[in-house]
Design an enzyme around this catalytic site. Structure first.
Site, PDB file in Angstrom:
ATOM      1  CD  GLU A 291      -6.146  35.802-105.135  1.00 16.39           C
ATOM      2  OE1 GLU A 291      -5.903  36.883-104.400  1.00 16.39           O
ATOM      3  OE2 GLU A 291      -5.401  34.771-105.141  1.00 16.39           O
ATOM      4  CG  HIS A 320     -26.683  47.894 -83.652  1.00 15.16           C
ATOM      5  ND1 HIS A 320     -27.509  48.270 -83.053  1.00 15.16           N
ATOM      6  CD2 HIS A 320     -26.665  46.624 -83.255  1.00 15.16           C
ATOM      7  CE1 HIS A 320     -28.415  47.489 -82.501  1.00 15.16           C
ATOM      8  NE2 HIS A 320     -27.562  46.312 -82.566  1.00 15.16           N
ATOM      9  CE  LYS A 433       1.583  37.649-105.978  1.00 15.83           C
ATOM     10  NZ  LYS A 433       1.795  35.993-106.057  1.00 15.83           N
TER      11      LYS A 433
HETATM   12  O1  PA5 Z   1      -4.532  32.301-103.424  1.00 16.27           O
HETATM   13  C1  PA5 Z   1      -3.324  32.594-103.817  1.00 16.27           C
HETATM   14  O2  PA5 Z   1      -2.870  32.073-105.072  1.00 16.27           O
HETATM   15  C2  PA5 Z   1      -2.725  33.907-103.596  1.00 16.27           C
HETATM   16  O3  PA5 Z   1      -3.545  34.758-102.567  1.00 16.27           O
HETATM   17  C3  PA5 Z   1      -1.341  33.603-102.929  1.00 16.27           C
HETATM   18  O4  PA5 Z   1      -1.706  32.731-101.735  1.00 16.27           O
HETATM   19  C4  PA5 Z   1      -0.407  34.902-102.476  1.00 16.27           C
HETATM   20  O5  PA5 Z   1      -0.621  35.658-103.558  1.00 16.27           O
HETATM   21  C5  PA5 Z   1       0.551  34.556-101.878  1.00 16.27           C
HETATM   22  O6  PA5 Z   1       1.431  33.695-102.967  1.00 16.27           O
HETATM   23  P1  PA5 Z   1       2.404  32.672-102.549  1.00 16.27           P
HETATM   24  O7  PA5 Z   1       2.065  31.662-101.768  1.00 16.27           O
HETATM   25  O8  PA5 Z   1       2.989  32.383-103.735  1.00 16.27           O
HETATM   26  O9  PA5 Z   1       3.450  33.722-101.714  1.00 16.27           O
END
Ligand code: PA5
Length: 471
Positions: A291, A320, A433
């Site tokens: 990410e 394996h 989203k």
């Molecule tokens: O790292 C990130 O920003 C995302 O993976 C968020 O943690 C995830 O989308 C959840 O978002 P939030 O904490 O706003 O619910």
């Protein structure tokens, strides 16, 4: 206590010039690293990278411990409702530091500590299975969302509230703790309007960099993880990964090695712990790396489409399964092994009468075997010109896990600058989203819904339907 970073098999002298890194290539990155370090330092001074300082926030830890104590006195089960960065750190540390049987034994056998469940999906079967296990009167939900608006978490909250009401819990509010932004978002509004207990995620700390905030520290403390030692380990790592000497900063060096390997075609980055307890760390890192680095736009706004693809494997299990591919498939992978110096427990193998084929194992331990297999795999990969490196933890303790997580966060931030992208945003996730909001009819998203329907209409449908047996 030392963590060791062995990058011998990343170098050209062991895996060849085509796949390996030369000393000259490393040297050519020294100045850039100093520049990046200076940029990070400036951003830190401007208060833009607060995750660096989290392990030093002792006062907040006292508050978390106090709250965890209250939760433990009142509840038998703690359930995290959250997803992505709001869930993965907790899962990683929990599986590293609590025995795998934690949720399986009676309260007495786990010293009265609550069970801890992390529901990071909206699969209704999965959620219902968990509700069947829980006693509503004795269940506490930690609803965790930095933005406060993530649809999965909002949905889980509504479903959990209904479940509590349906099971005659007089005041459902007492069964929730909301962990969210200190000022903004739906959860913060709910906390204030309904008087629900809440904790603040420090401003400026994004989901995947939040493992050292209440996001993970509260659930972990409830389940008996030693969060003080976790943070101490992270704090002890900080000075070692926050200086600009590339050759002695393991976080920067690992980022540079990964970056140079990527330029040579190693587009896939495998994290392979030789420890079941560390497998959750690989899962956590997979999100952090993907990410943070997988981006369409460079920092100057130009289109770049970069990012290594992180995948997980478990040693020896996946020897394996996937190692055949790593060994002989395309030259597109770099393997990062996680090793453990000293396991908490071990077994020594005894002789077996009249079975000479088993004799070679006699007197050896299982820890010796798992480490021998890792070393053998690393060496065989190198002989096949496959770059790999090994990060060895002295043990799987709270301090060493804290140190490792801190290192990997700094490494990821630094790698963002090497790839010339913003490691702290996730516009690709946001797009999904918003389309979901549109499909679920959220106010203000009707235009998005039209856009979605238009896109769907433009795509000729190609769908096969095959008969299945009904039972
Ligand atoms: O790292 C990130 O920003 C995302 O993976 C968020 O943690 C995830 O989308 C959840 O978002 P939030 O904490 O706003 O619910």
């Amino acid at each position: 206590m030392k963590l060791e970073f062995d990058y011998s098999y990343m170098m050209a002298e062991s895996v060849g010039r085509e796949q390996g890194t030369s000393d000259a290539e490393l040297a050519s990155e020294v100045t850039r690293c100093q520049d990046i370090h200076a940029r990070i330092k400036t951003r830190r001074e401007q208060g833009e990278l607060p995750f660096f300082d989290l392990p030093f926030a002792a006062a907040e830890v006292d508050e978390i411990l106090h709250l965890a104590d209250k939760v433990r006195q009142r509840f038998d089960d703690v359930v995290v409702l959250g997803i992505g960065g709001s869930a993965l750190g907790t899962k990683a540390v929990m599986s590293a530091l609590r025995p795998s049987w934690h949720n399986l034994v009676s309260p007495g056998d786990r010293n009265g500590l609550p069970r801890l469940f992390v529901l990071d999906n909206v699969d209704p079967d999965y959620v219902a299975d968990h509700f069947e296990l829980l006693n509503p009167e004795r269940t506490c939900f930690l609803v965790i969302s930095k933005s406060g608006s993530t649809v999965e978490t909002a949905s889980q909250f509504l479903v959990a509230r209904d479940w509590l009401n349906a099971n005659s819990c007089l005041n459902y509010r007492e069964h929730f703790i909301l962990i969210t932004d200190p000022e903004h978002g739906l959860l913060r509004e709910l906390a204030e309007r309904e008087g629900i207990e809440s904790c603040a995620i420090p401003a400026g700390v994004g989901g995947r960099f939040s493992v050292f905030t209440p996001v993970s520290l509260l659930p972990l403390a409830c389940a008996g993880v030693d969060i003080v030692s976790l943070l101490k380990g992270a704090a002890a790592m900080a000075p070692q990964v926050c200086h600009d000497d590339l050759m002695t900063n393991p976080a920067y060096l690992n980022a540079v090695l990964q970056y140079l390997a990527y330029q040579k075609g190693a587009r896939i980055s495998v994290m392979m712990p030789y420890s079941n307890r560390l497998f959750g760390v690989a899962d956590w890192f997979r999100q952090l790396w993907a990410e943070s680095l997988g981006k369409k736009y460079a920092l100057d706004g130009s289109v770049c489409h970069v990012g290594p693809t992180p995948i997980n494997a478990l040693g020896t299990t996946d020897q394996h399964s996937q190692v055949q591919l790593y060994m002989e498939g395309p030259f597109d992978k770099l393997v990062m092994f996680l090793a453990v110096g000293c396991f908490d427990q071990d077994f020594t193998m005894q002789s077996y009468p009249d079975m000479p084929a088993l004799q070679y194992l006699e007197g050896h331990s299982m820890a010796e075997l798992i480490n021998a297999e890792r070393r053998a795999t690393a060496t065989a990969l190198a002989r096949n010109q496959r770059p790999n490196l090994t990060l060895t933890l002295p043990d799987v303790s709270a301090a060493s896990v804290g140190a490792l997580l801190y290192w990997l966060q700094v490494q990821t931030l630094f790698a963002g600058y090497l790839f010339d992208v913003d490691p702290l945003d996730q516009p690709g996730v946001e797009e999904g989203k918003t389309l979901t909001y549109a499909l679920m009819g959220r106010e203000g998203f009707s235009e998005k819904r039209d856009e979605f329907e238009q896109l769907q209409a433009e795509v000729p449908r190609r769908v096969l339907s095959v008969d299945s047996v009904s039972t």
